[in-house]
Structure formats: structure tokens, C-alpha cells
Design a protein around this motif. Structure first.
Motif, PDB file in Angstrom:
ATOM      1  N   ARG A 117       8.436 -12.939  -9.465  1.00 12.99           N
ATOM      2  CA  ARG A 117       8.295 -13.304  -8.011  1.00 12.99           C
ATOM      3  C   ARG A 117       8.548 -14.572  -7.502  1.00 12.99           C
ATOM      4  O   ARG A 117       9.864 -13.781  -6.782  1.00 12.99           O
ATOM      5  CB  ARG A 117       7.119 -12.940  -7.786  1.00 12.99           C
ATOM      6  CG  ARG A 117       6.176 -12.264  -6.667  1.00 12.99           C
ATOM      7  CD  ARG A 117       4.963 -12.535  -5.966  1.00 12.99           C
ATOM      8  NE  ARG A 117       4.113 -13.182  -6.716  1.00 12.99           N
ATOM      9  CZ  ARG A 117       3.352 -12.638  -7.962  1.00 12.99           C
ATOM     10  NH1 ARG A 117       3.187 -11.477  -8.486  1.00 12.99           N
ATOM     11  NH2 ARG A 117       2.519 -13.289  -8.282  1.00 12.99           N
ATOM     12  N   LYS A 120      12.674 -13.267  -7.485  1.00 17.22           N
ATOM     13  CA  LYS A 120      13.129 -12.235  -6.512  1.00 17.22           C
ATOM     14  C   LYS A 120      13.420 -13.736  -5.216  1.00 17.22           C
ATOM     15  O   LYS A 120      14.597 -13.420  -4.535  1.00 17.22           O
ATOM     16  CB  LYS A 120      12.354 -11.424  -6.174  1.00 17.22           C
ATOM     17  CG  LYS A 120      12.171  -9.982  -7.287  1.00 17.22           C
ATOM     18  CD  LYS A 120      11.865  -8.933  -6.947  1.00 17.22           C
ATOM     19  CE  LYS A 120      10.591  -9.076  -6.473  1.00 17.22           C
ATOM     20  NZ  LYS A 120       9.222  -7.686  -6.511  1.00 17.22           N
ATOM     21  N   GLU A 121      12.104 -14.158  -5.056  1.00 20.70           N
ATOM     22  CA  GLU A 121      12.163 -15.162  -4.204  1.00 20.70           C
ATOM     23  C   GLU A 121      13.324 -15.814  -3.888  1.00 20.70           C
ATOM     24  O   GLU A 121      14.461 -15.874  -2.780  1.00 20.70           O
ATOM     25  CB  GLU A 121      11.042 -15.811  -3.866  1.00 20.70           C
ATOM     26  CG  GLU A 121       9.702 -14.999  -3.762  1.00 20.70           C
ATOM     27  CD  GLU A 121       8.636 -15.937  -3.507  1.00 20.70           C
ATOM     28  OE1 GLU A 121       8.295 -16.924  -4.314  1.00 20.70           O
ATOM     29  OE2 GLU A 121       7.817 -15.451  -3.771  1.00 20.70           O
ATOM     30  N   ASN A 123      16.322 -15.919  -5.633  1.00 21.76           N
ATOM     31  CA  ASN A 123      17.637 -14.944  -5.030  1.00 21.76           C
ATOM     32  C   ASN A 123      17.823 -14.167  -3.805  1.00 21.76           C
ATOM     33  O   ASN A 123      18.439 -14.261  -2.988  1.00 21.76           O
ATOM     34  CB  ASN A 123      17.837 -13.576  -5.812  1.00 21.76           C
ATOM     35  CG  ASN A 123      18.453 -14.073  -6.998  1.00 21.76           C
ATOM     36  OD1 ASN A 123      18.710 -14.547  -7.841  1.00 21.76           O
ATOM     37  ND2 ASN A 123      18.336 -12.878  -8.146  1.00 21.76           N
ATOM     38  N   GLN A 124      16.310 -14.566  -2.875  1.00 21.06           N
ATOM     39  CA  GLN A 124      16.535 -13.711  -1.530  1.00 21.06           C
ATOM     40  C   GLN A 124      17.088 -14.958  -0.746  1.00 21.06           C
ATOM     41  O   GLN A 124      17.831 -15.584  -0.052  1.00 21.06           O
ATOM     42  CB  GLN A 124      15.851 -13.959  -0.814  1.00 21.06           C
ATOM     43  CG  GLN A 124      14.774 -12.432  -1.317  1.00 21.06           C
ATOM     44  CD  GLN A 124      13.164 -11.897  -1.019  1.00 21.06           C
ATOM     45  OE1 GLN A 124      13.100 -12.710  -0.541  1.00 21.06           O
ATOM     46  NE2 GLN A 124      13.443 -10.230  -0.928  1.00 21.06           N
ATOM     47  N   LYS A 125      16.533 -16.180  -1.130  1.00 20.70           N
ATOM     48  CA  LYS A 125      17.143 -17.488  -0.385  1.00 20.70           C
ATOM     49  C   LYS A 125      18.371 -18.213  -0.602  1.00 20.70           C
ATOM     50  O   LYS A 125      18.872 -18.332   0.280  1.00 20.70           O
ATOM     51  CB  LYS A 125      16.261 -19.053  -1.063  1.00 20.70           C
ATOM     52  CG  LYS A 125      14.854 -18.958  -0.270  1.00 20.70           C
ATOM     53  CD  LYS A 125      13.649 -19.818  -0.746  1.00 20.70           C
ATOM     54  CE  LYS A 125      12.643 -19.754   0.454  1.00 20.70           C
ATOM     55  NZ  LYS A 125      11.391 -21.166   0.024  1.00 20.70           N
ATOM     56  N   TYR A 126      18.820 -17.772  -1.676  1.00 25.57           N
ATOM     57  CA  TYR A 126      20.273 -18.490  -2.373  1.00 25.57           C
ATOM     58  C   TYR A 126      20.735 -17.323  -2.916  1.00 25.57           C
ATOM     59  O   TYR A 126      20.515 -17.407  -4.627  1.00 25.57           O
ATOM     60  CB  TYR A 126      19.717 -19.542  -3.271  1.00 25.57           C
ATOM     61  CG  TYR A 126      19.070 -20.629  -2.220  1.00 25.57           C
ATOM     62  CD1 TYR A 126      19.624 -21.305  -2.054  1.00 25.57           C
ATOM     63  CD2 TYR A 126      18.170 -21.011  -2.684  1.00 25.57           C
ATOM     64  CE1 TYR A 126      18.929 -22.608  -0.742  1.00 25.57           C
ATOM     65  CE2 TYR A 126      17.639 -22.341  -2.610  1.00 25.57           C
ATOM     66  CZ  TYR A 126      18.062 -23.324  -1.435  1.00 25.57           C
ATOM     67  OH  TYR A 126      17.223 -23.825  -0.278  1.00 25.57           O
ATOM     68  N   ALA A 127      21.327 -16.204  -2.911  1.00 29.16           N
ATOM     69  CA  ALA A 127      21.958 -15.233  -3.490  1.00 29.16           C
ATOM     70  C   ALA A 127      22.179 -15.567  -4.708  1.00 29.16           C
ATOM     71  O   ALA A 127      23.884 -16.464  -4.858  1.00 29.16           O
ATOM     72  CB  ALA A 127      22.855 -14.569  -2.758  1.00 29.16           C
TER      73      ALA A 127
END
Length: 190
Positions: A117, A120-121, A123-127
Motif C-alpha cells: 500500500r 503504491k501511495e 508512487n501516486q504522490k511522486y511518480a
């Protein structure tokens, strides 16, 4: 991490006592001494786990995020596991270490899910901060943790002492391999 040598030795002893008629002749005195040593051992193991957790929390108060959430979660899981081992050592009734092992697997699953989790979080904030390869490894770790728990809940593992012992050996091998791979990953910087 629990002292796996002690758990395996206890399982072997329980198996030997179950299968051997001579095992019935073990004196109560030696059983009481072993129980006392076990209690003191697991008390000290719990103290150490609590100390490690408190030290990490103190360090984070001094320097925020010095220890990751994942490290703190692992340390908390170790405290809970140590409490269960102590509870089994102080309980003079039936010992069901398999239920403790199952709880440890549930903790492992929760840890793997949390890591996945968080990746993934992040990568959502900082690709791209967590590589695609690492995200895939974390997802596979969750799937493996689920299957390890499912496997441990099979009736033949819980009912037969020999199968339980073999399950423990397999789990130890798996944990050792996981630690070796993780060590090599960290050492090589990947």
C-alpha cells in the motif's frame, strides 16, 4: 524475530514425548525447571522487544522519521509475538504454539499488505519513486504471505505434529532465503 531454535527444539520435544512411551517417564521436576527457564527466557525476550520498540520511538521523537513506519510496525509485531510466546510459557494447560505461529503469519501478511500500500501511495504522490520491479516484488510478497497463511491453516498441518514440524522447517527455510535476498538487495543497492 523469535528464537526459532527454541521453537523447533520445543516442537521436537513435544513430538518425541507424544510418540515415545518412555517420554511419559520424564520427571515433573525437570518439567518444572524447563518451564521456569522458558518463562524467564520469554520474559527477557519480551523485555528486549519492548526495549527495541521504545528505543526506535524515542529516536523518532528526537529525529522525525529516523525509523520508518515499516520498521516500527515490525518492532510492534515482535512485541506482540513475544507476548504470545510468554503467555504460552506461563500457561500450564495445553500449549498450542501453532496458534502463535498463525498469528505471526497474520502479522506477516499485514506487514506485506502495508508495504505494498505504501509503495503504491508513494508512487501516486511522486511518480516512479518506487520502481516497477519493487512494486511487483511487494505485490508478490503479499500473495505469498496470503498463501503461507492459507497453507498453515490446513487441517493436516494443525492436527499432525510431524506435519507441523515439517511446516516449521519449510517456513524457516523460506524466511532464511527471504532475509538472504533482502540482505543482498540492500548490499548491492538495488
Amino acid at each position: 524475530m523469535p528464537n526459532l531454535r527454541t521453537l523447533t527444539a520445543r516442537s521436537v520435544l513435544m513430538l518425541a514425548l507424544t510418540l515415545s512411551p518412555a517420554g511419559l517417564a520424564v520427571s515433573q521436576d525437570s518439567s518444572d525447571k524447563k518451564s521456569d527457564v522458558d518463562v524467564r527466557y520469554f520474559q527477557k525476550k519480551l523485555e528486549l522487544a519492548q526495549h527495541d520498540l521504545e528505543a526506535a520511538l524515542d529516536a523518532n521523537r528526537d529525529i522525525p522519521n529516523l525509523n520508518s513506519k515499516l520498521t516500527l510496525l515490525r518492532l510492534q509485531n515482535q512485541v506482540e509475538y513475544s507476548k504470545k510466546l510468554l503467555d504460552h510459557a506461563t500457561n500450564h494447560g495445553e500449549h498450542d504454539l501453532h496458534s502463535t505461529h498463525l498469528q505471526n503469519l497474520k502479522n506477516d501478511l499485514a506487514l506485506a499488505e502495508q508495504q505494498y500500500r505504501w509503495s503504491k501511495e508513494a508512487n501516486q504522490k511522486y511518480a516512479g519513486v518506487v520502481s516497477t520491479t519493487d512494486v511487483k516484488r511487494l505485490k508478490l510478497a503479499v500473495e505469498l504471505a496470503r498463501l503461507a497463511l492459507e497453507r498453515a491453516e490446513q487441517p493436516e498441518i494443525t492436527e499432525d505434529p510431524t506435519s507441523h514440524l515439517q511446516w516449521q522447517v519449510d517456513r524457516l527455510r523460506s524466511e532464511l532465503l527471504k532475509l538472504t535476498v533482502e540482505f543482498e538487495r540492500v548490499r548491492s543497492g538495488h
